[in-house]
Every structure is written in C-alpha cells, then in structure tokens.
Design a protein around this motif. Structure first.
Motif, short mmCIF file in Angstrom:
data_model
loop_
_atom_site.label_atom_id
_atom_site.label_comp_id
_atom_site.label_asym_id
_atom_site.label_seq_id
_atom_site.Cartn_x
_atom_site.Cartn_y
_atom_site.Cartn_z
N GLN A 137 5.52 -15.71 56.23
CA GLN A 137 5.39 -16.56 55.03
C GLN A 137 5.59 -15.74 53.76
O GLN A 137 6.23 -16.21 52.80
CB GLN A 137 4.01 -17.23 55.01
N PHE A 138 5.07 -14.52 53.72
CA PHE A 138 5.28 -13.66 52.55
C PHE A 138 6.76 -13.37 52.36
O PHE A 138 7.27 -13.34 51.23
CB PHE A 138 4.51 -12.34 52.71
N ILE A 139 7.47 -13.14 53.47
CA ILE A 139 8.91 -12.88 53.38
C ILE A 139 9.63 -14.10 52.81
O ILE A 139 10.50 -13.98 51.94
CB ILE A 139 9.48 -12.50 54.76
N LYS A 140 9.26 -15.28 53.28
CA LYS A 140 9.90 -16.51 52.78
C LYS A 140 9.61 -16.72 51.30
O LYS A 140 10.44 -17.29 50.57
CB LYS A 140 9.42 -17.71 53.60
N SER A 141 8.43 -16.29 50.83
CA SER A 141 8.09 -16.47 49.42
C SER A 141 9.02 -15.67 48.51
O SER A 141 9.17 -15.99 47.33
CB SER A 141 6.63 -16.06 49.16
N PHE A 150 3.34 -10.79 43.72
CA PHE A 150 4.67 -11.23 44.17
C PHE A 150 5.78 -10.59 43.35
O PHE A 150 6.96 -10.89 43.57
CB PHE A 150 4.78 -12.75 44.07
N ALA A 151 5.42 -9.71 42.42
CA ALA A 151 6.44 -9.04 41.61
C ALA A 151 7.27 -8.08 42.45
O ALA A 151 8.38 -7.70 42.07
CB ALA A 151 5.79 -8.29 40.45
N GLN A 152 6.74 -7.67 43.59
CA GLN A 152 7.49 -6.84 44.53
C GLN A 152 7.32 -7.45 45.92
O GLN A 152 6.36 -8.18 46.16
CB GLN A 152 6.97 -5.40 44.52
N PRO A 153 8.24 -7.20 46.84
CA PRO A 153 8.11 -7.75 48.19
C PRO A 153 6.82 -7.27 48.85
O PRO A 153 6.51 -6.08 48.83
CB PRO A 153 9.34 -7.20 48.92
N ILE A 154 6.05 -8.20 49.42
CA ILE A 154 4.82 -7.84 50.14
C ILE A 154 5.22 -7.44 51.55
O ILE A 154 5.50 -8.29 52.40
CB ILE A 154 3.83 -9.01 50.13
N ASP A 155 5.26 -6.15 51.79
CA ASP A 155 5.74 -5.60 53.06
C ASP A 155 4.55 -5.03 53.84
O ASP A 155 4.08 -3.92 53.56
CB ASP A 155 6.78 -4.51 52.80
N LEU A 156 4.07 -5.79 54.81
CA LEU A 156 2.90 -5.36 55.58
C LEU A 156 3.20 -4.15 56.45
O LEU A 156 2.28 -3.50 56.94
CB LEU A 156 2.38 -6.52 56.43
N LEU A 173 -4.21 -8.08 49.57
CA LEU A 173 -4.99 -7.00 48.96
C LEU A 173 -4.75 -5.67 49.68
O LEU A 173 -4.70 -4.61 49.05
CB LEU A 173 -6.48 -7.36 48.98
N PHE A 174 -4.62 -5.72 51.00
CA PHE A 174 -4.33 -4.50 51.75
C PHE A 174 -3.01 -3.90 51.31
O PHE A 174 -2.87 -2.67 51.24
CB PHE A 174 -4.31 -4.79 53.26
N PHE A 175 -2.03 -4.76 51.02
CA PHE A 175 -0.74 -4.23 50.57
C PHE A 175 -0.84 -3.65 49.16
O PHE A 175 -0.38 -2.53 48.91
CB PHE A 175 0.33 -5.32 50.59
N VAL A 176 -1.45 -4.39 48.24
CA VAL A 176 -1.54 -3.93 46.85
C VAL A 176 -2.33 -2.64 46.76
O VAL A 176 -1.98 -1.72 46.01
CB VAL A 176 -2.18 -5.03 45.97
N HIS A 177 -3.41 -2.53 47.55
CA HIS A 177 -4.29 -1.35 47.49
C HIS A 177 -4.09 -0.43 48.70
O HIS A 177 -5.03 0.27 49.12
CB HIS A 177 -5.75 -1.79 47.42
N ARG A 178 -2.89 -0.42 49.25
CA ARG A 178 -2.65 0.32 50.50
C ARG A 178 -2.96 1.81 50.39
O ARG A 178 -3.34 2.44 51.38
CB ARG A 178 -1.22 0.11 50.98
N ASP A 179 -2.80 2.39 49.19
CA ASP A 179 -3.09 3.82 49.04
C ASP A 179 -4.58 4.11 49.20
O ASP A 179 -4.96 5.20 49.64
CB ASP A 179 -2.62 4.30 47.66
N ARG A 180 -5.42 3.15 48.86
CA ARG A 180 -6.86 3.34 49.05
C ARG A 180 -7.31 2.91 50.44
O ARG A 180 -8.22 3.51 51.01
CB ARG A 180 -7.64 2.52 48.00
N ILE A 181 -6.67 1.85 50.96
CA ILE A 181 -7.06 1.34 52.28
C ILE A 181 -6.95 2.43 53.34
O ILE A 181 -7.81 2.56 54.21
CB ILE A 181 -6.19 0.12 52.66
N ARG A 182 -5.90 3.24 53.26
CA ARG A 182 -5.71 4.26 54.28
C ARG A 182 -6.77 5.35 54.22
O ARG A 182 -6.93 6.13 55.16
CB ARG A 182 -4.31 4.88 54.18
N LEU A 183 -7.52 5.40 53.11
CA LEU A 183 -8.60 6.38 52.97
C LEU A 183 -9.94 5.83 53.44
O LEU A 183 -10.90 6.59 53.59
CB LEU A 183 -8.74 6.80 51.49
#
Length: 742
Positions: A274-278, A484-490, A237-247
């Motif tokens: 694990q996300f990278i392996k997925s 998972f439609a895009q790489p989850i890059d923390l 969720l932090f990755f998907v909503h990263r634009d809001r999390i930083r606020l």
C-alpha cells in the motif's frame, strides 16, 4: 540564534549521530544548550553522557573485553538523540509560531488539562450518551442526544491535540495512553483517533516507550480497525526513525517476538504494498487533472450536440445511452485513460485525491482529529443532509460506510458537499450512488469472500489515504514532517529484513515496483533474487530492462547477455542486446544480433528497418536500401521506410528516386526535417528555387525557426558537398533564403 539556525543545527547533529561522530555532535549540542532555559540541567546531562563515552573508549584502548560494549554504545547514542530533542524542543517552544508550539504553550499554562483528564471526560460523556439513547424516542431526547454526541466529539478532539503535543511525556502520560489505547475501555473510534494522534506525536519527536505502546496495541487488540491503524503507524514511524530503531533493544526485541505470528508477516507485506501504491497518487492526480479532465471539457459541446431529441424517452424525460458517445470517447483517447484509472482503482491505488482535494475546506476539517475519524453517520456535522428522506439516508449512509473505494475523510467530504447543493441535485446524486453502490457493495462482498485478509487490507489502505490527505492537503501542511515526501521503503528497516527477504515477498514487491516503473527499487530486489536463482532467464531480462530504463546500457547489456546464455533463442532478449549495442554506438555488433533476430522472426518489419538503420550507421547505404525496399514491398502503404529510402537514395546519388519518395513523405504528415532533406535533393539536381521553397517550409515548422533550421542545415553541409554542391555557393544560398523570409 534564529529559529532557522536552530533547525539547521539540529539537522547537523542528527547527521553526525547517524554517522556515529559523537565527539563532533557533543560540540554542536553544547552550542544549543548555551541558549536553553534549562542550561545547567542539560549541560550536566551532556557531561554525563560524554564522560561515559570517554570511559568506554579508555576501556577499549586498554584491551578490556566487554561483551556489553555495543549495547552500552547504542544506549549512549540514544541518550544523545534524546537530549538533543529535548534541548531543541525547549528552544523552539519559546518562540516558534507553529500550531504545535502554540498548543504546547497553552497546555503549559493549563497543567490540569492532562491526557488522563481528557480521557475521564470522554468516559463520562460517552456514558451519558449511552444512557440517553435508552430513553423514549422524543424530540427532547434527540436534542439531548445531539448535544451529548457533540460533547463526546469535542472531548475526542481535545484528546487528539493534547496527545499530539505531549513531549516529553511523564509516567502518568504513559499510563493514561496505555489505558486510552484499549478498546475494552473506550470506543473503537476514540482509540483509532488516539492512534493517529500518537503517530503524529512520535513522527515529530521520537519516543521509544510510546512506539512500544503502539506495538502492544497492535498485538493485544482484537479490533481490526485498531490493529491495522496501529501497524500502519508503526511501520511509517520505523521507517522515518530507522536510524534510532536499529539502536533500540526494546523495540527490536518486541519485533522479533512478533515475527512468530504469521498474520504480522503477511500484514507488514500488505501495508508495504500500500505504501508503494501511495507513491503514484500524485501522478494519478496529475493525469486526471491535466489529461482526462481537460479532454472531457473539450468534448462537452460535442457530446451535447449528439444528444438529439430522439435520444430522450418521452415518458421519463431521461436520456438514453447513445452509442455514438462511446465512439467519441474512444476516438479522443479518453476511454483508455478512464479505463486505466478504473484499473488502478480496482487494484487499490488512490485515484480520488484530485476529486476530493477541493472538498477539504469545510469547517469540519479545521479540527485536526477529523482528518482521521472513522466515518460514522451519527457525527453531528452530518445532521440535516436528509431531513425528510430517512430511508434514502439510511441506504445511502450504509453503502457509503461500507465503501472500500473511499477513505474516511473523503466520505465526510462527500456528505458535507451534499449539504451545499439543492434538494433536487442531492436526490439525483443519492439515486445514482444507491444504484452504483449496490452493485459495488455486492462486488466487494464477493471479493472479500474469495480473499482472506481483505478486510484488513482495505482498512490499512483507507487509513494510508487519510494520512496522505492530511500531509498533502492540510492548510498548515508545511508545519508537519511529511513522511510521504520520500518513498517509504520498509526494506531499509534492519529489524524487518528477515520477514521481507523471502523469495515470495521479494518477487511480489519487485514485480509491483516494476509494474509501477520504479525501476531502481525493482532492480535491487531482482538482483537479490538473481543471486539465488542463477538460471532464471526472466529475472535477468527484467534486470536488464531496469538498467536500460535508467540509462545504464553497458550494465543492461551484461544482464541481457546472461539471459541469452540461459535461453539463446529468445527473440525479445536478442533484440534488446542489439538495441543496447546500437545505443552504445556499436553498429557492427548491433547488426549481428538484428540479423539473428531476423532469422528467428523472418519478415518482421521493425527488425528489417533496424537492420537497415545499422547499415546506415556503418555507411553501407546500398545494403541499407535493400532492407528498406523490402519493408516497403511487404507493406507498401504504411510508409515506414519512405524517409529512409529517400535519404539513402540521396546519399548514394540516386536523386530522382529520392525526389520520388520525398514527394510521398511530404504528402503525409511531413516534419521540418523532411522539408529540409527534400530541399537538399532538389538542390543536388539544381532545382534551386524549389529547394529554397522547401527550406522556407522547414523553417516555418521548427519551434525556434531560423536558428534551429540553420543548426541542422550546417550538420548536412558535408553531404551537400559530396552531392556536388559547391562549398562557396552554400552561404550565398543561405543569405538568399534569409532575404526571402525577412
């Protein structure tokens, strides 16, 4: 405005807010509000936000110092995001046909079915189930137990769906969720289901307070299943909503406090891996479906033929292993592919998606929550699989529950599929699984004893696989936002940068990216490390390789040159520099480095060949021939230099020598180009009929036949003219060739 237009306008507003273009966003939001059933209330809120923003701008223009300006600005942005979500939600709720809005409309008509009410029902049913389990073991008690168990499962499914649709949430909802997320109040299976539902809910509609509840669940729980699932959801969720999390001051402050815990830092990194392996799950699935399985199907008759009567044990009727079968697998290349899949499985990659993708159509998976359930043999859907073999059932279920190679939904799929097959096949499957499973269980036990934190990694890995299957295989998957439609890059999450930026983490993640051939991602991390380790030869080599693999040869050359300055006589680096120069059409520079490589590694056939190629590119054919003949002399039977010797001999006018070598080439796996070039030589010595025969053979091997042959032939016309062929004769010969093949 159609549903599609609403979605497009929403995406536009999100893009504007991401770029902090508030003035333009306000206008787009107003156009949506004009369609909303809550128009006046929403417009008042928009006016309030815009007025506050204009006042902030005015104070800034007047030069007034305001240390809280940034926080105030971020809160305005978050309020604008929130208003946009609520307006779009009210518009879509009216007409959207998706399952999410169908359920929302249902709950709007049944306001008494709250999260609190469902939790109370689970609490009551679970207590009845526990009490009944204490009674004597009679058929009546067992029937009642099954009925009560089913009642709990239905209530848990209701909780899952009710939580998934809970937007916007009330204070009572937040309070109920906080209680429901506590393993001290509810069973672990219920809490983990609630975590999954809450994750899907926030994935669709961002909610800061709910996300903070997940963070608290991770930090406060002692249950590893709860902690790992909560953290997987949080990071996604932090990755998907990263634009809001930083606020968000609330969430970033919470994360900062968690960074003091070494376990949090380690587990974030483990889940990131694990996300990278997925990311390679689809590739592995395609490899199995398109490479391994078709080849195995082709081999089936061969293997059947190899099972002769002598391979059958007369006492047991069982087939003994025949070494010939392994030879067949090795010769076909399947053994290598299977080994690769086994290696991927052992390192934690998801290799079973294709195997179980066809086993998600059972009625069990019609209920959303069942995609995320912890595997338990007590689930009512699994009753009746082993009606008469209690011991076999217990052993099988124990091994299956403890397996770390299958995720929970795949375990359910396996058991449900067993219900569909005859008893004899079911027993055989159980026997095989029990034999293999015992060895596997021992391996897993030993591995866990050696590696601390392995249990947490296994839980996270299985949960990520459960999530992946839901988003990729659910019948209504098109209605869900697929993370998972895009790489989850923390690395893109600002508040996690400090715990992912240490040298060890950068190296571990960078090496995994590199191993999995995600070169762009690996490059970013290796370049960051190279700024800290300016004399690390290996880093510059890998930077160069990543750049080369992505087609950036000039930048790759610079990186390799840095590596060479650090370690001048590294043969691998020298050859890579030469290769880059050659790719960039600098044969003279390439030759210089290949000659250096020759001095470092004399009589290396590949280097000798490449030196010859560089001389050819410089049109120094006589010198090229010296190196090609050296290769042929050192290994006369491998034929690596035959084509090159034949062509260069033709270019320098040694036609008899060229014919001699083309005969060798044509005798061993000739290509269309080989036949065409051999025809050129025959034409040069006035063997016209033989030349036309060879040209016909060439045309027959080209995929596009005559057209492709003529395109390549025209490129060689200057060489034919230099060989003494009259220019005016060439089109006549081509017409004759066309007459012959028409």
């Amino acid at each position: 405005m159609t549903l599609k237009e609403i979605g497009q306008t929403y995406d536009t507003i999100l893009s504007l807010l991401k770029e902090k273009r508030l003035k333009e966003a306000f206008g787009k939001i107003a156009s949506l509000i004009s369609l909303s059933p809550d128009e006046w209330q929403a417009m008042d809120k928009l006016t309030e936000i815009e007025s506050s923003y204009r006042y902030m701008i005015q104070y800034m223009l007047e030069g007034m110092a305001d240390p809280n300006r940034r926080d105030f600005y971020y809160n305005l942005l978050l309020s604008t995001y929130d208003l946009t979500d609520k307006v779009v939600e009210s518009l879509l709720e009216k007409e959207s046909p998706t399952l999410y809005y169908q359920k929302k409309r249902y709950y709007r008509l049944h306001p008494d079915e709250t999260i609190r009410a469902v939790l109370d029902e689970i609490d009551k049913s679970s207590e009845e189930l526990s009490l009944n389990s204490l009674l004597d073991n009679t058929d009546t008690r067992r029937d009642t137990q099954t009925s009560l168990q089913k009642k709990v499962e239905q209530a848990e499914e209701e909780l899952f769906v009710r939580t998934w649709c809970d937007y916007p949430a009330t204070e009572e909802d937040y309070s109920a969720l906080q209680e429901g997320l506590s393993p001290t109040h509810f069973a672990t299976g219920t809490v983990t289901l609630l975590i999954a539902s809450l994750t899907l809910n926030i994935l669709y509609r961002y909610d800061e307070k709910k996300l903070d509840l997940l963070l608290s669940t991770y930090t406060d729980s002692d249950e590893e299943e709860v902690r790992q699932r909560a953290l997987c959801g949080i990071l996604m969720l932090f990755f998907v909503h990263r634009d809001r999390i930083r606020l968000s001051a609330l969430l970033t402050t919470h994360i900062e406090a968690m960074k003091e815990q070494p376990a949090f830092v380690r587990e974030v990194r483990d889940i990131f891996l694990q996300f990278i392996k997925s990311r390679e799950t689809e590739r592995i699935s395609r490899k199995f479906s398109e490479e391994v399985l078709p080849e195995m199907m082709k081999l089936s008759p061969t293997l059947y033929d190899k099972i002769k009567s002598t391979d059958i044990d007369p006492e047991t009727g069982a087939a003994d292993f025949n070494p010939e079968w392994q030879e067949i697998l090795e010769q076909s290349g399947i053994a290598d592919k299977i080994k690769e899949l086994n290696d991927l499985q052992m390192e934690g990659s998801d290799v079973f998606l294709s195997t179980f993708s066809g086993l998600k159509n059972f009625p069990f998976f019609h209920e959303m929550g069942n995609w995320f359930r912890l595997f338990t043999p007590e689930h009512t859907a699994l009753q009746g699989i082993f009606p008469n073999e209690e011991a076999d059932k217990n052993n099988f279920m124990r091994l299956l529950a403890g397996s770390h190679f299958l995720c929970n939904s795949d375990k359910y799929s396996l058991c449900l599929s067993l219900k569909q097959i005859p008893d004899s096949q079911r027993k055989m499957t159980m026997m095989h699984f029990n034999e293999e499973g015992s060895d596997m269980a021992q391996m897993q036990k030993e591995e866990q004893e050696l590696q601390s934190g392995e249990a947490g990694r296994n839980i996270a890995g299985q949960y990520i696989q459960d999530l992946y299957r839901f988003f990729k295989l659910h019948p209504r998957r098109d209605e869900f936002h697929d993370p998972f439609a895009q790489p989850i890059d923390l690395m893109q999450i600002d508040c996690l940068q400090s715990i992912l930026d240490d040298d060890e983490t950068l190296r571990i993640i960078g090496e995994l990216y590199f191993k999995k051939k995600y070169y762009e991602d690996a490059l970013t991390l290796f370049e960051r490390l190279s700024e800290r380790y300016t004399t690390d030869n290996g880093l510059y080599q890998k930077i160069g390789y990543c750049l080369q693999a992505t087609g950036k040869y000039e930048k790759a050359l610079k990186a390799y040159m840095c590596a060479e300055m650090i370690q001048p006589d590294n043969i691998w680096t020298v050859r890579r520099i030469a290769m880059c120069h050659r790719t960039l059409k600098n044969p003279a520079e390439a030759l210089k480095y290949y000659l250096r490589a020759e001095s470092l590694q004399p009589d290396n056939l590949t280097v000798e060949l490449l030196i010859g190629h560089c001389y050819v590119e410089e049109k120094n054919y006589e010198e090229a021939l010296k190196y090609y003949f050296k290769v042929d002399y050192l290994e006369p039977d491998n034929g690596k230099a035959w084509r090159a010797i034949a062509w260069c001999s033709f270019l320098v006018g040694k036609n008899e020598q060229a014919i001699r070598y083309y005969k060798k080439v044509l005798a061993v796996h000739p290509s269309a180009v080989d036949y065409m070039n051999a025809g050129h030589v025959e034409l040069a010595v006035r063997h016209t009929r033989r030349a036309l025969e060879l040209y016909r053979e060439s045309i027959s091997l080209y995929e596009n036949g005559t057209r492709q042959f003529l395109e390549n032939f025209r490129q060689d016309i200057p060489e034919l003219i230099r060989a003494g062929i009259e220019k005016s004769d060439i089109p006549i010969l081509m017409d004759q060739l066309l007459y012959q093949i028409s």
